[in-house]
Write an enzyme that holds these catalytic residues in place. Structure first.
Site, mmCIF file in Angstrom:
data_model
loop_
_atom_site.group_PDB
_atom_site.id
_atom_site.type_symbol
_atom_site.label_atom_id
_atom_site.label_comp_id
_atom_site.label_asym_id
_atom_site.label_seq_id
_atom_site.Cartn_x
_atom_site.Cartn_y
_atom_site.Cartn_z
ATOM 1 N N ARG A 233 41.706 44.343 34.779
ATOM 2 C CA ARG A 233 42.757 44.044 35.749
ATOM 3 C C ARG A 233 42.683 45.056 36.879
ATOM 4 N NH1 ARG A 233 42.831 39.836 33.757
ATOM 5 N NH2 ARG A 233 44.563 38.597 32.948
ATOM 6 N N HIS A 294 36.613 38.205 40.456
ATOM 7 C CA HIS A 294 37.271 37.915 39.184
ATOM 8 C C HIS A 294 36.561 36.773 38.453
ATOM 9 C CE1 HIS A 294 41.404 38.540 37.138
ATOM 10 N NE2 HIS A 294 40.518 38.133 36.246
#
Length: 331
Positions: A233, A294
């Site tokens: 993250r 991502h």
């Protein structure tokens, strides 16, 4: 009953449509769930959302007012969800608790090796028929130290690959993973791991306790020639502090598949627009930094498992069942 799925990638759409076949109609949208798009869900009892969806208080209120009663996240993390507001509004929220750990672990290694061996720079040169080796020298991973922050399923998978390279393993977590210990991993304080590791990789969830886990002080503890990889993250790393260290000429390489301000940027085409994020704009200019959008989870196996779990979550909701995937139960 039609299910509305936000933030669906082109490669993901046929998997979702096939998985829901026989379980109801699903309408896939490529737009992401935000305060501006939430009203599209009006009349849909169930919505499915992607990793960067805005599920804050205002969006949840709009969904609930439009008749939504269940949110099925196609992701593991839930730091983007205001669970207290969801409970107050009577919204059931479910997530995908796990999927192929190899997808993320292998991609983290792809980032590490790419920055270590200067793969992007080499590829760019050869496209211009420049076949010099100047500035492309890397280092063997064999015999070096890998520091794994977070030794759950993904961290363990990363450690197994590191063990295959013949690396020394250091770990940090709230609890030791016996499988990692069997590989020879030694658990040490975070500060020691950062100071002794040639390669530092992050595999912990984003929570208030882990926000900016790698902050200015942590970065200063790392070796000047270390490699940092984050495929977990974005908020785990203080990006402004990282840019400051990079400007000082530190680190052999940094591989980032996530960025703390990625919402509204990642998964979208911004190539024809002015970049307003000065930190990201500066970050991608460093020759020893590789940023991807991502995509570590984005394999056929992992996405397939994510979609299958999402379908089960929807079916459980309809049947009044509750599984370990539920964050806020049906009221």
């Amino acid at each position: 009953m039609e299910i509305l799925a936000f933030g669906v990638q082109a490669d993901e759409k046929p998997l979702i449509e096939e998985a829901f076949r026989g379980h109801g109609e699903v309408r896939c949208l490529d737009v992401f769930l935000t305060e501006d798009t939430a009203r599209i869900a009006a009349g849909h009892e169930i919505v499915s959302t992607s990793v960067n969806a805005d599920l804050g208080a205002r969006v949840l209120e709009i969904l609930a007012a439009g008749g939504t009663r269940m949110v099925a996240q196609r992701s593991t993390g839930f730091n983007n969800v205001d669970l207290a507001v969801a409970e107050r509004l009577g919204l059931t929220v479910a997530r995908v608790t796990s999927y192929s750990p190899y997808a993320v672990a292998e991609f983290a290694w792809a980032l590490a090796l790419a920055v270590d061996r200067r793969i992007v720079r080499a590829s760019t040169r050869t496209r211009d028929f420049d076949f010099r080796l100047d500035g492309l020298m890397g280092r063997d991973m064999h015999g070096r130290t890998a520091g794994v922050l977070g030794t759950g399923k993904i961290g363990e998978a990363f450690a197994r690959i590191a063990h295959g390279f013949g690396m020394r393993l250091l770990g940090w977590d709230i609890a030791e993973n016996p499988a990692c210990v069997e590989l020879g991993m030694r658990y040490v304080p975070k500060e020691q791991l950062l100071a002794e590791s040639d390669l530092v990789t992050l595999h912990v969830p984003l929570m208030p306790e882990t926000l900016h886990l790698i902050d200015a002080d942590a970065l200063k503890l790392m070796r000047d020639d270390a490699i940092l990889v984050n495929s977990s993250r974005g908020g785990l790393v203080d990006t402004a502090a990282l840019v400051h260290e990079l400007r000082a000429g530190r680190f052999t390489g940094v591989g980032l598949d996530v960025y703390e301000a990625e919402a509204g940027l990642f998964f979208l085409d911004r190539s024809l627009e002015a970049v307003e994020d000065d930190t990201l704009a500066r970050l991608v200019t460093f020759p020893n930094v590789l940023v991807t959008s991502h995509q570590a989870y984005y394999t056929q196996e992992a996405v397939g498992q994510i979609v299958e779990t999402t379908v089960r979550n929807v079916l459980d909701y309809r049947a009044g069942r509750r599984s370990g995937n539920v964050l806020v139960p049906r009221s």
